[in-house]
Structures are given as structure tokens and as C-alpha cells.
Design a protein around this motif. Structure first.
Motif, PDB file in Angstrom:
ATOM      1  N   GLY A 250      58.958  15.521  30.314  1.00 10.23           N
ATOM      2  CA  GLY A 250      59.262  14.115  30.066  1.00 10.23           C
ATOM      3  C   GLY A 250      59.853  13.428  31.285  1.00 10.23           C
ATOM      4  N   THR A 251      60.784  14.094  31.957  1.00 12.54           N
ATOM      5  CA  THR A 251      61.410  13.520  33.152  1.00 12.54           C
ATOM      6  C   THR A 251      60.404  13.349  34.276  1.00 12.54           C
ATOM      7  OG1 THR A 251      63.522  14.553  32.559  1.00 12.54           O
ATOM      8  CG2 THR A 251      63.266  13.804  34.840  1.00 12.54           C
ATOM      9  N   THR A 252      59.530  14.337  34.450  1.00  8.91           N
ATOM     10  CA  THR A 252      58.499  14.233  35.481  1.00  8.91           C
ATOM     11  C   THR A 252      57.606  13.030  35.239  1.00  8.91           C
ATOM     12  OG1 THR A 252      58.488  16.638  35.793  1.00  8.91           O
ATOM     13  CG2 THR A 252      56.572  15.421  36.589  1.00  8.91           C
ATOM     14  N   ALA A 253      57.175  12.850  33.983  1.00 10.90           N
ATOM     15  CA  ALA A 253      56.324  11.709  33.650  1.00 10.90           C
ATOM     16  C   ALA A 253      57.037  10.387  33.897  1.00 10.90           C
ATOM     17  CB  ALA A 253      55.861  11.806  32.198  1.00 10.90           C
ATOM     18  N   VAL A 254      58.297  10.308  33.486  1.00  6.98           N
ATOM     19  CA  VAL A 254      59.062   9.068  33.660  1.00  6.98           C
ATOM     20  C   VAL A 254      59.267   8.753  35.138  1.00  6.98           C
ATOM     21  CG1 VAL A 254      61.361   8.043  33.402  1.00  6.98           C
ATOM     22  CG2 VAL A 254      60.220   9.050  31.429  1.00  6.98           C
ATOM     23  N   LEU A 255      59.670   9.734  35.920  1.00  4.17           N
ATOM     24  CA  LEU A 255      59.911   9.487  37.343  1.00  4.17           C
ATOM     25  C   LEU A 255      58.623   9.094  38.073  1.00  4.17           C
ATOM     26  CD1 LEU A 255      62.432  12.366  38.199  1.00  4.17           C
ATOM     27  CD2 LEU A 255      62.917   9.917  38.046  1.00  4.17           C
TER      28      LEU A 255
ATOM     29  N   ILE B 263      59.784   4.780  25.249  1.00 10.70           N
ATOM     30  CA  ILE B 263      58.829   5.570  24.466  1.00 10.70           C
ATOM     31  C   ILE B 263      58.947   7.050  24.806  1.00 10.70           C
ATOM     32  CG2 ILE B 263      56.370   5.974  24.025  1.00 10.70           C
ATOM     33  CD1 ILE B 263      55.949   2.955  24.643  1.00 10.70           C
ATOM     34  N   THR B 264      59.097   7.366  26.092  1.00 16.47           N
ATOM     35  CA  THR B 264      59.226   8.773  26.496  1.00 16.47           C
ATOM     36  C   THR B 264      60.550   9.362  26.024  1.00 16.47           C
ATOM     37  OG1 THR B 264      57.899   8.285  28.468  1.00 16.47           O
ATOM     38  CG2 THR B 264      59.104  10.362  28.452  1.00 16.47           C
ATOM     39  N   ALA B 265      61.622   8.557  26.060  1.00 14.06           N
ATOM     40  CA  ALA B 265      62.907   9.033  25.542  1.00 14.06           C
ATOM     41  C   ALA B 265      62.784   9.378  24.060  1.00 14.06           C
ATOM     42  CB  ALA B 265      63.984   7.972  25.752  1.00 14.06           C
ATOM     43  N   ARG B 266      62.069   8.543  23.317  1.00 13.04           N
ATOM     44  CA  ARG B 266      61.828   8.818  21.889  1.00 13.04           C
ATOM     45  C   ARG B 266      61.008  10.101  21.729  1.00 13.04           C
ATOM     46  NH1 ARG B 266      63.549   8.785  16.794  1.00 13.04           N
ATOM     47  NH2 ARG B 266      61.838   8.557  15.286  1.00 13.04           N
ATOM     48  N   TRP B 267      60.038  10.292  22.618  1.00 12.14           N
ATOM     49  CA  TRP B 267      59.222  11.520  22.577  1.00 12.14           C
ATOM     50  C   TRP B 267      60.107  12.751  22.797  1.00 12.14           C
ATOM     51  CZ3 TRP B 267      58.384  15.177  26.471  1.00 12.14           C
ATOM     52  CH2 TRP B 267      57.383  16.127  26.208  1.00 12.14           C
ATOM     53  N   ILE B 268      61.022  12.679  23.757  1.00 15.89           N
ATOM     54  CA  ILE B 268      61.911  13.807  24.047  1.00 15.89           C
ATOM     55  C   ILE B 268      62.771  14.142  22.828  1.00 15.89           C
ATOM     56  CG2 ILE B 268      63.909  14.533  25.419  1.00 15.89           C
ATOM     57  CD1 ILE B 268      62.693  13.027  27.791  1.00 15.89           C
TER      58      ILE B 268
ATOM     59  N   ILE C 164      62.118  13.502  19.616  1.00 12.88           N
ATOM     60  CA  ILE C 164      61.299  14.057  18.534  1.00 12.88           C
ATOM     61  C   ILE C 164      60.877  15.485  18.860  1.00 12.88           C
ATOM     62  CG2 ILE C 164      59.056  13.869  17.382  1.00 12.88           C
ATOM     63  CD1 ILE C 164      59.370  10.823  17.551  1.00 12.88           C
ATOM     64  N   MET C 165      60.410  15.729  20.091  1.00  8.59           N
ATOM     65  CA  MET C 165      59.939  17.063  20.451  1.00  8.59           C
ATOM     66  C   MET C 165      61.085  18.077  20.455  1.00  8.59           C
ATOM     67  SD  MET C 165      56.707  16.701  20.735  1.00  8.59           S
ATOM     68  CE  MET C 165      56.175  18.221  21.520  1.00  8.59           C
ATOM     69  N   ALA C 166      62.269  17.652  20.899  1.00 12.46           N
ATOM     70  CA  ALA C 166      63.423  18.557  20.874  1.00 12.46           C
ATOM     71  C   ALA C 166      63.816  18.887  19.447  1.00 12.46           C
ATOM     72  CB  ALA C 166      64.596  17.922  21.623  1.00 12.46           C
ATOM     73  N   ALA C 167      63.757  17.891  18.576  1.00 11.50           N
ATOM     74  CA  ALA C 167      64.105  18.119  17.164  1.00 11.50           C
ATOM     75  C   ALA C 167      63.106  19.041  16.488  1.00 11.50           C
ATOM     76  CB  ALA C 167      64.195  16.785  16.428  1.00 11.50           C
ATOM     77  N   GLN C 168      61.832  18.956  16.868  1.00 11.02           N
ATOM     78  CA  GLN C 168      60.799  19.792  16.258  1.00 11.02           C
ATOM     79  C   GLN C 168      60.982  21.271  16.576  1.00 11.02           C
ATOM     80  OE1 GLN C 168      56.999  18.182  17.509  1.00 11.02           O
ATOM     81  NE2 GLN C 168      56.788  16.986  15.637  1.00 11.02           N
ATOM     82  N   GLU C 169      61.744  21.579  17.601  1.00 10.00           N
ATOM     83  CA  GLU C 169      61.985  22.977  17.937  1.00 10.00           C
ATOM     84  C   GLU C 169      62.862  23.662  16.894  1.00 10.00           C
ATOM     85  OE1 GLU C 169      63.637  22.993  21.833  1.00 10.00           O
ATOM     86  OE2 GLU C 169      61.798  22.315  22.831  1.00 10.00           O
ATOM     87  N   ASP C 170      63.639  22.866  16.152  1.00  9.37           N
ATOM     88  CA  ASP C 170      64.555  23.430  15.157  1.00  9.37           C
ATOM     89  C   ASP C 170      64.085  23.214  13.722  1.00  9.37           C
ATOM     90  OD1 ASP C 170      66.368  24.209  17.170  1.00  9.37           O
ATOM     91  OD2 ASP C 170      67.191  22.177  17.241  1.00  9.37           O
TER      92      ASP C 170
ATOM     93  N   ARG D 174      47.991  14.111  18.211  1.00  5.59           N
ATOM     94  CA  ARG D 174      47.499  15.230  19.023  1.00  5.59           C
ATOM     95  C   ARG D 174      47.687  14.975  20.519  1.00  5.59           C
ATOM     96  NH1 ARG D 174      43.010  18.776  18.078  1.00  5.59           N
ATOM     97  NH2 ARG D 174      42.946  20.286  19.782  1.00  5.59           N
ATOM     98  N   MET D 175      47.500  13.732  20.958  1.00  7.34           N
ATOM     99  CA  MET D 175      47.516  13.438  22.388  1.00  7.34           C
ATOM    100  C   MET D 175      48.916  13.126  22.927  1.00  7.34           C
ATOM    101  SD  MET D 175      44.438  13.889  23.348  1.00  7.34           S
ATOM    102  CE  MET D 175      44.367  15.144  22.064  1.00  7.34           C
ATOM    103  N   TRP D 176      49.858  12.752  22.054  1.00 12.21           N
ATOM    104  CA  TRP D 176      51.196  12.388  22.523  1.00 12.21           C
ATOM    105  C   TRP D 176      52.257  13.358  22.031  1.00 12.21           C
ATOM    106  CZ3 TRP D 176      52.909   9.377  26.283  1.00 12.21           C
ATOM    107  CH2 TRP D 176      54.250   8.991  26.307  1.00 12.21           C
ATOM    108  N   PHE D 177      52.226  13.667  20.761  1.00  9.64           N
ATOM    109  CA  PHE D 177      53.278  14.513  20.190  1.00  9.64           C
ATOM    110  C   PHE D 177      52.855  15.975  20.132  1.00  9.64           C
ATOM    111  CE2 PHE D 177      54.126  10.265  18.464  1.00  9.64           C
ATOM    112  CZ  PHE D 177      55.448  10.104  18.863  1.00  9.64           C
ATOM    113  N   SER D 178      52.324  16.471  21.256  1.00 11.54           N
ATOM    114  CA  SER D 178      51.927  17.881  21.363  1.00 11.54           C
ATOM    115  C   SER D 178      51.828  18.204  22.843  1.00 11.54           C
ATOM    116  CB  SER D 178      50.575  18.118  20.670  1.00 11.54           C
ATOM    117  OG  SER D 178      49.517  17.587  21.439  1.00 11.54           O
ATOM    118  N   THR D 179      51.386  19.403  23.141  1.00 10.66           N
ATOM    119  CA  THR D 179      51.190  19.796  24.545  1.00 10.66           C
ATOM    120  C   THR D 179      49.703  19.925  24.869  1.00 10.66           C
ATOM    121  OG1 THR D 179      51.434  22.126  23.903  1.00 10.66           O
ATOM    122  CG2 THR D 179      53.399  20.985  24.711  1.00 10.66           C
ATOM    123  N   ASP D 180      48.862  19.180  24.118  1.00 12.35           N
ATOM    124  CA  ASP D 180      47.426  19.198  24.350  1.00 12.35           C
ATOM    125  C   ASP D 180      46.919  17.970  25.092  1.00 12.35           C
ATOM    126  OD1 ASP D 180      46.784  21.630  23.333  1.00 12.35           O
ATOM    127  OD2 ASP D 180      46.281  20.921  21.333  1.00 12.35           O
TER     128      ASP D 180
END
Length: 638
Positions: free
Chosen positions: A41-46, A91-96, A98-104, A166-172
Motif C-alpha cells: 500500500g505504501t509503495t503504491a501511494v508513494l 482509498i488506499t488507506a481504507r484498503w490497508i 480492510i486488508m489488515a482486518a481480514q487477516e484476523d 477481485r482486482m482491488w481487495f485481493s492480491t490478484d
């Protein structure tokens, strides 16, 4: 605050963010991916922040840290790009989150978040267009439309929510393999190249190249080939290498007596070859290792001989052209004089390369190799180059690396979405079936179709991007044809790389043309003539796989013989083509001689041994006739 102050503020801020991106890339390479969600996420934002701030400041994508006079700007342009940046960060902060929460635990993603994902797709598409032009954004938009279009329109018929999911909320998709490899491995090599360029190590390499080739006919052109090969393997973009080294090499080639279009074509063809030159291969080697699951060292080993073949062919073409134009060696008094310190300074390039190989042979990762090589290069450049001890030079290197990294990040996140949709919809398999059907079962015809597809799909995009797209779309085609994986991927890489010198969208040639004062299209066609061997070599991967050294264990004398056989055949065939296209060897060639040389070359490259023998006999006959006739002419003149 007036518009000039606002523009300068945006520009300085873009440089600061670029420097932060460089520092972040170094940290990740040295200490690893501490958290995948945060790092990606940080790489994409920067990357997007650097790009958007650059657009806010300049109104175009071509400004660099060396720009002194910014173009005319307006407050509307600044505000629009700042709004885009704020939206992407949010939008990317929101993605981070959600994705962090999905790990738990399971997280429900509502339609608002899905809509925001589509807004992010739009922002990515816009920046991709501004940096890489129409060809790439057409591909980007076309795959999105294909995914959305219903079956009756020939589309995949996927709904917008499933695409976003599939294209945003995943690693595909956007955060898929391309961004992962770039953020963890590739960026540190860009920093490495920026250090060499900012310190003056690149100029030292060019000086050594000019000194070493001055004794040959057409020496400056040979020097451009050597210098661009060495520097091009680090740059990751043929166009960037043309612009950075071409401003120095092209005028010297012209002063030696070569025509402007030829001078530009030499630089374009040589810079393009840097993308296939080990050990870095314009950072594609690391991407290929990730995509194929073949070790980096095996890929480098397989790439060595083909790259040598390519550059030998360039030397041949330049030698023939120099003879044709009556251009001799550089006069002794004008040749570069190397001092002991020049050789000492060159270790800033050679030692880090040895570090890369040494670290990898111990079993460490590519990112470790890049990190240690970058550190060694930094220390050596500080010691050997006085001008690099100035903090301003460090800042220039950081900004240069960050700007280059940002453009790469923009393209890989857009390519990540393209790859994700191709995987999601099965376009690649359908394309493979279509080519197999069109070829009628002929391997050679199928390879021709794949070659044309690679040249078209690779036009207008960097080599890393071209390879990623081709590996996904063309990969299934070549695998169904039964090619070994390494041969298939090298085949795609070569034609993806050569697309930058192939008209009508020959970006490397078009970048060299204005520097040379030549017409872009003429320079492009001349570059194709220079790089002609590059269009033959990929077919050798299929019909002469022994040149990919990892395909043989060389446990028997026969395998050494086949390798020598392939090498000699390539050299003779390439010389025949080079002289035929120039219509000159020791003297001008008649039309019938030109035709016979091309026929002989085709026979030598053919897979049938009897054809090879016939080609060699024909070539020997042509050579004997030509040299006897030119000897008679010389005796008459004397």
C-alpha cells in the motif's frame, strides 16, 4: 501565493516524496517486507503521489530533477491533481484497514468501498495515460470493458462488484505479483543505477568504451554499443538509456561521419539490447524468476550467449556501414586517453555486479543482492568520485531514483489489473486456442504469429511491462506448443523488448531521432536493420536450444559440438544478412549477390542439417566470388 510559487512548491514536494520513496525502497530491500499490506500500500501511494505531484507542478510527465525552468501552469491543474492525490491516499488507506482486518476475521465490504475501488481504477488509468500515452491506456481500458461487457457482446459478463472485489481487495489485481516484485526487489536496483549515474561512474564507463573501440573502423559507434550495453542493463528502460547516454554518444557518432539516422539507430539498438544483457537485464531477470519459478542464476546463464550474439551482430552491422561510408578508425590524437584512475573508478560498476552474483550464489534473495550491491556502489562512489561527496549529488541520486521508481510503480499497478482480469476471464487461454487454430499445427507459423503479437502488444510500454503482459497472454500459447519454459519466456522477452525499435511505435528510435537530427520513422527502420539479429535469435531458442546453456549438461562431446555448430552458423548467417542489407562488404554488392546472401542465411538458420550444409556451401561461394572480384578491382586501381 501566486502561480509561480505554487508550481515551485508542488515541484519541490514531488522531489521530496520521490526521495522518501527511495529511502523506503532501500529499507524494504535491506530489512525485508515487514508487513505485506503496509509495504504494498505504501509503495503504491508513494509512487502515485510522486507522479501526481509531478503532474501538478509541470502539467506533463517528463520533468526530472534536472529541470530548471518549469513549463507554464495554472491553479486549476494544481488543484485537480491535489484532489486526485487526496482521493487515492484515502482509498488506499481504507484498503490497508480492510486488508489488515481480514487477516484476523471476516470483513464485509460494502458497495461504497467497491465504488471507491473503481474510482481508484480511474485514477490509475489517468496517470498511466499521462505517463505512458495512448497504447497502454487502451489496453487498460479494453480489458476492463471486456470484463464488464455481457456475453452477447463478446465480453466476459462479470459484474462491477466482483471485478472490484477481485482486482482491488485481493492480491490478484492492482496489488498483485508485479507490484510485489517491484516493491520488494526491483526498486533497489533502480537506486543502484541512479547512484552510478549521479556519481559519474556512467561517464567513466563511456570513456573506457570510447578508448577501447577507437582503433576499429567506426569506433565511436562501437563505443556507443559498449557503453549503452553496460548502462542499459541497469536502467530498466531503453528510452531512458537513449536519452541519458545518447546526448553524448550520438553527436560523436555523427562527427565520425555516420549519417544522422544511423547514429540515432545505433544508440536505439544498443540501448534496447541492454534490456537483455545479464546480469540485471533491465531488472526483467528478477521479474522472470518470479513468474517462471526458475532461479535467477539460471535465467542469467541462459541469457548470456544470446545477448553476446545480439551485440556481436551490432558490431558487424556498424563495421559494414563504416566500410561502406569510408569511415576509418578514430585518429590516434583524438582517441580517449585512459589514465590509471579511470580503471580504478570503473570498479564502482564492476565490483557491485560481482557482489550481486556472489550473494545470489550463497542462496540469498535477489533483494539482498540488490541491497548489498547498492551499499557497495554507494561506498565506492563516495571514495572514488569527488563530486559525489557533495550532499547535493546524494539528493540528486535520491530524487532521480524516486522519479524513475514512481513511473515504474504506476505502470506495474495498471499492469497488475490487466493481468488480474486476464486471469479472471481466461483471455490468455482463448488467445492460445485462436493462434493454435490459425497456425494449422505448424510450429513455425505459430511462432511467427506469436512474434507479431509480441511486437504489437509490446509497443509503447517499458520492457518490464511488455514482458509481464506477454507472459500472461502469450505464455499459454508457447506452452501449448511444447516449448521449454525458459525458451518460451526468453522468446517473449526478446520480441517485447524489440518492439521499442520496431515502427510504427518505435519509442527508443523516436527518442534518438531528435537528438540525431533525423526523421523518426527513418531512424526506426534503420534501427530494425541494426537489430535484425534480435529477430532471429528467439527462433534459435526453439530450434537451437543449446544456446540456452541451462538446457544442456554438456556431459558429452556432442553437446559441445552442437553449441559450436549453432554459434558458427549464427555468425556466418548474421554476417550474410548484415552485408546483404547494407549491400556492401569489401565493395558494393550487385542485386543478385544480395539475394544469394539472404538465401544462404535462411538456409543456414533452417533447422534441417542438409539445408545448413547447402547454405554454408552457397555462402562460401559468394564470399570467394566477392573477394576475388574486389581483389581484381583493387589491382586495377593500383
Amino acid at each position: 501565493m501566486n502561480i509561480t510559487m505554487a508550481t515551485n512548491a508542488m515541484y519541490q514536494l514531488s522531489k521530496c516524496v520521490a526521495a522518501v520513496l527511495t529511502v523506503f525502497a532501500i529499507y524494504v530491500a535491506g530489512f525485508g517486507v515487514f508487513d505485506t499490506v503496509i509495504v504494498y500500500g505504501t509503495t503504491a501511494v508513494l509512487g502515485m503521489a510522486t507522479a501526481l505531484l509531478n503532474l501538478a507542478a509541470t502539467g506533463h510527465a517528463q520533468a526530472s530533477s534536472a529541470d530548471k525552468n518549469l513549463p507554464h501552469n495554472n491553479i486549476i491543474n494544481i488543484l485537480i491533481h491535489l484532489l486526485m492525490l487526496a482521493l487515492f491516499i484515502a482509498i488506499t488507506a481504507r484498503w490497508i484497514v480492510i486488508m489488515a482486518a481480514q487477516e484476523d476475521s471476516f470483513v464485509f465490504i460494502g458497495n461504497i468501498d467497491m465504488a471507491l475501488a473503481w474510482l481508484a481504477f480511474g485514477l490509475i488509468g489517468y496517470v498511466t495515460y499521462r505517463f505512458f500515452g495512448t497504447p497502454m491506456v487502451v489496453v487498460y481500458g479494453a480489458v476492463l470493458l471486456y470484463a464488464l461487457a455481457p456475453d452477447w457482446m463478446g465480453g466476459a459478463g462479470r459484474d462491477w462488484v466482483s471485478i472490484a472485489d477481485r482486482m482491488w481487495f485481493s492480491t490478484d489485481g492492482v496489488y498483485g505479483g508485479p507490484l510485489q516484485v517491484v516493491s520488494s526487489v526491483v526498486l533497489v536496483f533502480i537506486v543502484f543505477g541512479a547512484i552510478l549515474q549521479a556519481s559519474g561512474a556512467g561517464e567513466t564507463l563511456l570513456k573506457i568504451a570510447f578508448a577501447g573501440t577507437g582503433r576499429f573502423a567506426g569506433g565511436p559507434a562501437h563505443a556507443a554499443i559498449v557503453g549503452s550495453a553496460l548502462f542499459g542493463t541497469m536502467s530498466g528502460a531503453a528510452v531512458a538509456n537513449v536519452v541519458s547516454t545518447g546526448v553524448f554518444t550520438i553527436p560523436i557518432i555523427k562527427r565520425a561521419g555516420f549519417k544522422p539516422k544511423f547514429a540515432g539507430a545505433v544508440e536505439a539498438a544498443a540501448s534496447t539490447g541492454g534490456q537483455i544483457m545479464p546480469p540485471v537485464m533491465g531488472v526483467v531477470a528478477f521479474i522472470m524468476a518470479k513468474v517462471t519459478n526458475i532461479s535467477y542464476l539460471q535465467i542469467v546463464l541462459a541469457a548470456i550467449l544470446p545477448a553476446v550474439f545480439y551485440y556481436i551482430s551490432l558490431f558487424m552491422v556498424v563495421l559494414v556501414e563504416a566500410r561502406k561510408q569510408g569511415i576509418g578508425a578514430t585518429p590516434i590524437e583524438l582517441r580517449e586517453k585512459l589514465e590509471r584512475m579511470d580503471w580504478v573508478k570503473s570498479i564502482a560498476f564492476w565490483v557491485p555486479l560481482m557482489v550481486i552474483i556472489g550473494v545470489l550464489t550463497t542462496g540469498r534473495t535477489a533483494q539482498n543482492a540488490g541491497f548489498y550491491a547498492m551499499l557497495v556502489a554507494l561506498i565506492l562512489c563516495l571514495v572514488l568520485f569527488k563530486q559525489f561527496r557533495n550532499p547535493a549529488a546524494w539528493w540528486d541520486a535520491m530524487v532521480r531514483a524516486g522519479m524513475t521508481s514512481a513511473s515504474l510503480i504506476v505502470i506495474v499497478i495498471s499492469v497488475g489489473l490487466v493481468i488480474g482480469i486476464v486471469n479472471m476471464t481466461g483471455i490468455g487461454l482463448a488467445f492460445a486456442d485462436a493462434i493454435r487454430a490459425a497456425s494449422g499445427g505448424s510450429l513455425f507459423f505459430a511462432l511467427i504469429l506469436v512474434m507479431l503479437g509480441c511486437l504489437v502488444m509490446g509497443m509503447g510500454v517499458p520492457s518490464v511491462t511488455a514482458y509481464l503482459i506477454l507472459a500472461l497472454v502469450m505464455g499459454p500459447v508457447l506452452e501449448q506448443l511444447g516449448l521449454p519454459k525458459i525458451a518460451a519466456h526468453m522468446f517473449m522477452l526478446y520480441f517485447g523488448v524489440l518492439s521499442v525499435v520496431t515502427p510504427p511505435v518505435a519509442l527508443a528510435a523516436f527518442a534518438a531521432a531528435p537528438i540525431a537530427g533525423a526523421r523518426p520513422m527513418e531512424t526506426g527502420f534503420t534501427a530494425v536493420r541494426l537489430a535484425i539479429a534480435g529477430f532471429v535469435i528467439p527462433f534459435l531458442f526453439v530450434y537451437r536450444p543449446e544456446i540456452l546453456l541451462i538446457e544442456n549438461d554438456f556431459s558429452s562431446t556432442d553437446q559441445y559440438f552442437t553449441l559450436i555448430y549453432a554459434t558458427v552458423g549464427f555468425l556466418i548467417g548474421t554476417w550474410l544478412i548484415a552485408t546483404a542489407l547494407a549491400r556492401f562488404e569489401r565493395a558494393h554488392l550487385a542485386h543478385w549477390e544480395t539475394v544469394l546472401r539472404i538465401i544462404a542465411a535462411i538456409l543456414i538458420f533452417w533447422v534441417n542439417p542438409l539445408m545448413n550444409i547447402a547454405g554454408i556451401i552457397l555462402a562460401m561461394g559468394v564470399f570467394v566470388y566477392h573477394y576475388s572480384q574486389s581483389a581484381k578491382q583493387d589491382s586495377k586501381i593500383s
